[in-house]
Write a protein that holds these residues in place. Structure first.
Motif, PDB file in Angstrom:
ATOM      1  N   HIS A  31      -7.818  -3.099   2.908  1.00 31.81           N
ATOM      2  CA  HIS A  31      -8.165  -2.428   1.382  1.00 31.81           C
ATOM      3  C   HIS A  31      -7.609  -1.297   1.572  1.00 31.81           C
ATOM      4  N   GLU A  65       2.538   4.538  -6.217  1.00 33.65           N
ATOM      5  CA  GLU A  65       1.831   3.833  -6.500  1.00 33.65           C
ATOM      6  C   GLU A  65       2.630   2.150  -6.870  1.00 33.65           C
ATOM      7  N   GLU A  66       3.832   2.211  -7.650  1.00 34.03           N
ATOM      8  CA  GLU A  66       4.637   1.470  -7.652  1.00 34.03           C
ATOM      9  C   GLU A  66       5.104   0.594  -6.052  1.00 34.03           C
ATOM     10  N   PHE A 122       2.114  -0.844  -4.946  1.00 28.72           N
ATOM     11  CA  PHE A 122       1.508  -2.522  -5.598  1.00 28.72           C
ATOM     12  C   PHE A 122       3.093  -3.459  -4.706  1.00 28.72           C
ATOM     13  N   GLY A 170       3.130  -5.632  -1.297  1.00 27.66           N
ATOM     14  CA  GLY A 170       1.794  -6.347  -0.830  1.00 27.66           C
ATOM     15  C   GLY A 170       0.562  -6.262  -0.290  1.00 27.66           C
ATOM     16  N   PRO A 211      -2.960  -5.060   0.506  1.00 28.28           N
ATOM     17  CA  PRO A 211      -4.000  -4.941  -0.792  1.00 28.28           C
ATOM     18  C   PRO A 211      -4.494  -3.600  -1.097  1.00 28.28           C
ATOM     19  N   SER A 226      -5.503  -0.426  -3.706  1.00 22.08           N
ATOM     20  CA  SER A 226      -5.967  -0.137  -5.118  1.00 22.08           C
ATOM     21  C   SER A 226      -5.717   1.515  -5.904  1.00 22.08           C
ATOM     22  N   TYR A 256     -11.042  -4.877  -7.192  1.00 17.24           N
ATOM     23  CA  TYR A 256     -10.117  -3.673  -7.699  1.00 17.24           C
ATOM     24  C   TYR A 256      -9.382  -3.388  -7.364  1.00 17.24           C
ATOM     25  N   ILE A 257      -8.918  -4.935  -5.434  1.00 16.69           N
ATOM     26  CA  ILE A 257      -7.567  -4.589  -5.524  1.00 16.69           C
ATOM     27  C   ILE A 257      -6.338  -4.777  -6.308  1.00 16.69           C
ATOM     28  N   GLY A 258      -5.860  -4.470  -5.877  1.00 17.75           N
ATOM     29  CA  GLY A 258      -4.543  -4.612  -7.186  1.00 17.75           C
ATOM     30  C   GLY A 258      -4.505  -4.019  -8.348  1.00 17.75           C
ATOM     31  N   LYS A 259      -5.875  -3.204  -8.574  1.00 20.09           N
ATOM     32  CA  LYS A 259      -5.778  -1.889  -9.563  1.00 20.09           C
ATOM     33  C   LYS A 259      -6.345  -0.683  -9.662  1.00 20.09           C
ATOM     34  N   SER A 260      -5.393   0.119 -10.892  1.00 21.39           N
ATOM     35  CA  SER A 260      -6.034   1.476 -10.681  1.00 21.39           C
ATOM     36  C   SER A 260      -7.054   1.323 -11.610  1.00 21.39           C
TER      37      SER A 260
END
Length: 303
Positions: free
Chosen positions: A106, A133-134, A137, A140, A142, A144, A202-206
């Protein structure tokens, strides 16, 4: 078994707050990353049980041992250190690449939105973090992202109201009558710690961290209710006016203030309170720091 969280910038405001929060939870062990393990702040953390490790984001060879064995990593970059967006992006990508290599489960990055994509004007200290950030994500990994709203804490330094005579002060935050999100960064680590505790959610989220959302006039009312006889008034300054101030990055900040007046900023007091029910609003911040704010204001004179 306690999970190891490695915190970059452990002696700074964001990282230091997270370290304090993690130390309160026996489910975590903490490794602090700093460039100077012999500093007083680093030594103080070591005495509290933090494993302090020397590493630098521009030295890739130092990053692998810094992250090795970590369940989680809190990563951050600083545009203002070099004022070089490309270099900041390179440092951020270095951390992402090494985190993938060593198998971090994480990765939480202190990011920001792309102002250039939102309003068509470059804002390097936002845009670089958005690019990282881009990349993060898309990699790959994992991960946030946490996006800090304007620091309440900056009233001690960068955004201190300016004395214009007697007990009168002007606060140069040029966002007109738009509501402005702010966060007490020195206490926001609890919310970030909660993200590490809830990876599935929350993984994959901002997440846009904020403790309050008011107009500058409303923030001034709060200051005035606690700092009397000092009276703080919103400055009539525009972003264009701000860009002409003789301070480093004035153009960058001016575009940021223009962005903050649009509907694009993605901060949420509700989401932050969901992570930390004790999230502190601006009044709580002022009550806790009244003397420190007054001391900063008393040092300031008008531009």
């Amino acid at each position: 078994m306690a999970k190891l969280i490695t915190v970059f910038g452990a002696t700074g405001t964001q990282g230091g707050s997270l370290v304090r929060a993690l130390l309160q939870d026996s489910n975590f062990k903490v490794r602090g990353i700093t460039r100077n393990v012999d500093s007083e702040k680093a030594k103080a953390l070591a005495q509290k049980g933090v494993e302090m490790v020397k590493a630098s984001t521009d030295d890739v060879s130092s990053l692998e041992p810094a992250m090795a064995g970590s369940y989680g990593v809190f990563a951050m970059t600083s545009y203002w250190e070099l004022m070089d967006q490309a270099k900041e992006v390179e440092m951020g990508k270095n951390m992402v690449d090494v985190a993938r290599k060593v198998g971090v489960k994480h990765f939480v990055f202190s990011g920001l939105q792309s102002v250039k994509k939102a309003i068509g004007k470059p804002c390097p200290h936002f845009d670089g973090k958005a690019e990282i950030e881009e990349y993060m994500f898309a990699s790959g990994l994992p991960a946030s992202s946490v996006r800090y709203a304007m620091y309440m804490d900056n009233i001690f330094t960068q955004t201190t109201p300016q004395n214009v005579g007697g007990d009168e002060y002007l606060w140069h935050i040029p966002v007109a009558n738009q509501k402005l999100h702010m966060v007490y960064t020195s206490e926001a680590g609890r919310a970030v710690a909660a993200i590490f505790k809830n990876p599935d959610e929350y993984i994959g989220k901002s997440v846009g961290l904020a403790g309050d959302e008011r107009t500058v006039s409303q923030y001034c009312d709060i200051l005035n209710s606690h700092l009397a006889p000092a009276k703080v008034t919103p400055s009539p300054m525009t972003p264009e006016d701000f860009s002409k101030l003789p301070i480093p990055g004035a153009d960058d900040f001016a575009v940021m203030f223009e962005f903050l007046q649009t509907d694009h900023p993605c901060y949420s007091v509700d989401e932050t309170k969901k992570l930390d029910q004790n999230t502190i609003d601006f009044e709580g911040f002022v009550k806790a720091n009244k003397e420190k704010i007054l001391a900063a204001m008393n040092k300031n004179t008008s531009h």
